[in-house]
Scaffold this motif. Structure first.
Motif: not given
Length: 490
Positions: A423-425, A447-448, A455-456, A464-468
């Protein structure tokens, strides 16, 4: 008395202004301190005839004269010359170059200006200071390895010039066996004969011709044998389809056709072509060769560069995605849609493999009735050895007591049943996508940067990559915003 005034003026002018004077000797030329051999090399670039000669011709005349010259006057400054020659250097720089080259030839390699390094390479390309062409190639290789570790800027040029060197001086093509183009062509040849090649050989060539994505796939790491079998089977069927129904083969579809292009050997180097009239044909492999006609060179090779094929990589991603669905393995991954007939081949191959595996598992569970009598006899012997007294108490104490299954955690209805995010993510992703305030994270002790990392990791299989970007305040990667909005509703 002569009253002709113009005549009188002329006589006075010639008697007082123009008078005989001795011819002054030319002052001696200043000695600039250059050794005689260097002065002689400088003189080769001076004169009316030199104005009609090319820079490469003058360089070769000076290089032959100075082939064995040694010096001992180091130069501590930085030399910056594009396409350096002896004539482009100052006297101090020139002596500094030959001092550095003297030490190099004695085995004392030192870092120097890039212009000095290229000037030395030009000498080797023109056969200056080398016994024969093969020795020259080995010296180029040695310089590529040793000085390339000091300054790798020379390597991108030397890689191509070393190929040109082998071709121009007609050395053994085996010297180019380990070049990227030759390795690329060998793997291409495997795919051209894929019907008769072993599976292991095909797998190795496919990995070499595609990006390194496959080895990073979690599904491939979990089921490498299954994936390799499906991959090779699919490629064989695609190859047969193209061969039977299309003008271009599978290899030509994925890697281009073989064409001939004009090429300049030793491009961007100071090099004097002394074989312009020679007719030459030089073959390295079936799809890579050179030709010289009237001093003009051309090369025959595939239109696709010797780099990973995007089309082949996308096919592997398609196979991976469809196998994940069939195996119910994790989240799906993104890929560009393939033609329907290719998707059909992949799906049929997967179903055949799963059906074969199911049949094998069923065969393992079949009962051998011929052994039933022996089983009964073994059971009777075991029964006699057991102590029947207090059997029920012993069993009740030895067996674990059944416990109630844990209650499932309440799910956030906005997240969805199949979201991998907590939920936090999910809330962080929602806040970033739709410009919401992030102060809730600190209030909840979150912690953000930790949430962004998680999430990544959880979405890596899908993107197949980091979104953040993982910073104090995470930022969305622009390329994935639209896809993330499909997952996270406003």
């Amino acid at each position: 008395m002569d009253t002709n005034r113009p005549k009188q003026a002329a006589q006075w002018f010639y008697s007082h202004v123009f008078q005989d004077e001795p011819i002054r000797p030319k002052p001696p030329k200043a000695d600039n301190g250059l050794p005689p051999l260097l002065r002689a090399a400088r003189a080769l670039a001076v004169g009316e005839k030199m104005a009609w000669q090319s820079r490469e011709s003058i360089f070769m005349k000076q290089a032959k004269l100075l082939a064995n010259y040694q010096d001992d006057v180091p130069y501590s400054g930085t030399v910056v010359r594009y396409f350096p020659t002896y004539q482009s250097l100052t006297d101090a720089e020139l002596r500094g170059y030959f001092t550095w080259r003297t030490q190099l030839r004695k085995g004392n390699l030192q870092k120097t200006s890039l212009s000095f390094a290229f000037l030395y390479i030009y000498e080797l390309l023109n056969q200056i200071g080398v016994p024969d062409s093969l020795d020259g190639y080995q010296m180029l290789q040695q310089f590529y390895r040793t000085y390339g570790e000091i300054d790798e800027k020379i390597r991108s040029y030397l890689r191509q010039w070393m190929v040109d060197y082998v071709v121009y001086y007609n050395l053994d093509p085996a010297l180019l066996a380990d070049t990227p183009q030759a390795i690329f062509d060998r793997h291409i040849a495997v795919l051209e004969q894929i019907a008769s090649q072993p599976q292991e050989t095909v797998v190795g060539s496919v990995k070499a011709l595609s990006s390194k994505w496959l080895d990073r796939s979690k599904f491939y790491c979990a089921f490498p044998q299954d994936f390799n079998r499906i991959m090779v089977q699919v490629l064989r069927q695609i190859s047969a389809h193209y061969a039977a129904r299309c003008k271009k083969t599978m290899v030509e579809q994925y890697f281009g056709t073989v064409n001939r292009y004009p090429v300049m050997l030793f491009d961007s180097a100071i090099f004097l072509d002394q074989q312009k009239s020679e007719r030459r044909d030089y073959r390295i492999d079936d799809s890579w060769s050179f030709q010289c006609r009237g001093g003009l060179w051309s090369v025959s090779r595939r239109t696709c560069p010797a780099t990973p094929s995007p089309k082949l990589t996308n096919l592997l991603k398609t196979i991976d995605a469809l196998m994940r669905q069939a195996y119910e393995f994790g989240n799906p991954i993104q890929f560009k849609p393939e033609p329907k007939w290719i998707l059909k081949i992949i799906e049929q191959s997967i179903q055949e493999l799963l059906a074969e595996r199911k049949a094998k598992e069923k065969a393992k569970l079949s009962i051998d009735y011929s052994r039933l009598e022996q089983i009964r006899q073994d059971a009777a012997v075991t029964q006699e050895k057991l102590t029947v007294e207090e059997e029920e108490d012993w069993v009740s104490s030895a067996l674990p007591q059944p416990t109630a299954p844990p209650e499932p955690e309440a799910a956030d209805p906005q997240i969805g049943l199949f979201s991998p995010l907590s939920p936090a993510e999910y809330r962080l992703l929602h806040s970033l996508l739709y410009g919401r305030d992030l102060s809730w994270a600190a209030a909840e002790g979150q912690m953000l940067s930790v949430l962004a990392d998680s999430i990544n990791e959880k979405l890596y299989d899908q993107f197949l990559d980091s979104v953040l970007t993982v910073e104090d305040i995470p930022q969305l990667v622009e390329d994935y915003i639209d896809d993330l909005k499909e997952m996270v509703a406003p």
